[in-house]
Design a protein around this motif. Structure first.
Motif, short mmCIF file in Angstrom:
data_model
loop_
_atom_site.label_atom_id
_atom_site.label_comp_id
_atom_site.label_asym_id
_atom_site.label_seq_id
_atom_site.Cartn_x
_atom_site.Cartn_y
_atom_site.Cartn_z
N PHE A 21 0.82 -1.21 0.00
CA PHE A 21 0.00 0.00 0.00
C PHE A 21 0.85 1.25 0.00
N SER A 22 2.15 1.14 0.10
CA SER A 22 2.99 2.32 0.07
C SER A 22 4.17 2.06 -0.86
N GLY A 23 4.76 3.16 -1.33
CA GLY A 23 5.95 3.02 -2.14
C GLY A 23 5.68 2.85 -3.62
N GLY A 24 4.44 2.89 -4.02
CA GLY A 24 4.18 2.76 -5.46
C GLY A 24 2.69 2.70 -5.75
N PRO A 25 2.31 2.89 -7.00
CA PRO A 25 0.88 2.90 -7.38
C PRO A 25 0.34 1.48 -7.54
#
Lengths: 117, 116
Positions: B98-102
């Motif tokens: 859920f974090s660090g990228g789409p």
């Protein structure tokens, strides 16, 4: 809290023509992701296209492209050469890029697209 | 690869009864979501897991809804007791993170719940 607004509950397009679906969002965050998902009748929701807010270039995926206007908080979807299989409900979605917000997703209420043969 | 699995696909219960939904995410996906989709509306996030920990349950009606994710894989959503307004499609989705990228979310077919 973020909100996503799709102002067109229903849209229709003639096969082979182009249609644009509108989406606006409200956020105070500077970094986020935007998505368009497609939900065909009685079928699973699937990703159509995604956009990273820090990228100025509009995303494209074959016949699908977006017009991302960050200052206006607008994220419209253009479908070119519409096909019968494009008929579905389309959802615009916002997702925070901040870990503190758990990458929380917010969806609009959708636009039902009808494709006329 | 196998998609997100959900069961049952349909459920009809009377108000005040209890019901449970099951979800098996895509293998390797750390993040699992439960959404409620009322007819004519977009999905509303109920709860989000990262592995077997809850990262967001701010919109989960905790007086009647509960959810768990066993060993960071399968998940169960329970409603007890059900109300008429709980009639909706319950969607499970998973993503790599859920974090660090789409990261995109992969959705299951949903469970359509009717409360009479």
């Amino acid at each position: 809290a973020q909100t996503v607004t799709q102002s067109q509950p229903e849209m229709s397009v003639q096969e082979a023509e182009t249609v644009t679906l509108s989406c606006t969002y409200d956020t105070s965050e500077s970094d986020y992701y935007l998505f368009w998902y497609k939900q065909p009748p009685s079928r699973q929701m699937i990703l159509v296209i995604r956009q990273e807010a820090y990228k100025q270039q509009n995303a494209t995926e074959n016949r699908f492209s977006v017009n991302f206007q960050k200052a206006a908080k607008s994220f419209s979807l253009k479908i070119s050469d519409s096909q019968l299989g494009d008929a579905a409900m389309y959802f615009c979605a916002y997702r925070s890029a901040f870990t503190a917000n758990a990458g929380k997703s917010t969806f609009g209420d959708g636009t039902t697209l009808t494709v006329k043969p | 690869e196998a998609g997100v699995a959900q069961s049952p696909r349909y459920k009809i219960i009377e108000k005040r009864q209890s019901v449970a939904f099951w979800c098996n995410p895509i293998s390797g996906h750390a993040t699992l979501y439960w959404y409620q989709q009322i007819l004519g509306q977009g999905p509303k996030l109920l709860i989000q897991f990262q592995n077997n920990g809850v990262v967001d349950d701010s919109q989960l009606p905790k007086d009647r809804f509960s959810a768990e994710r066993l060993k960071g894989v399968d998940s169960t959503l329970k409603i007890q007791p059900a109300k008429l307004e709980d009639s909706a499609v319950y969607l499970c989705a998973s993503s790599l993170g859920f974090s660090g990228g789409p990261y995109e979310q992969y959705f299951g077919p949903g469970t359509r719940l009717t409360v009479t």
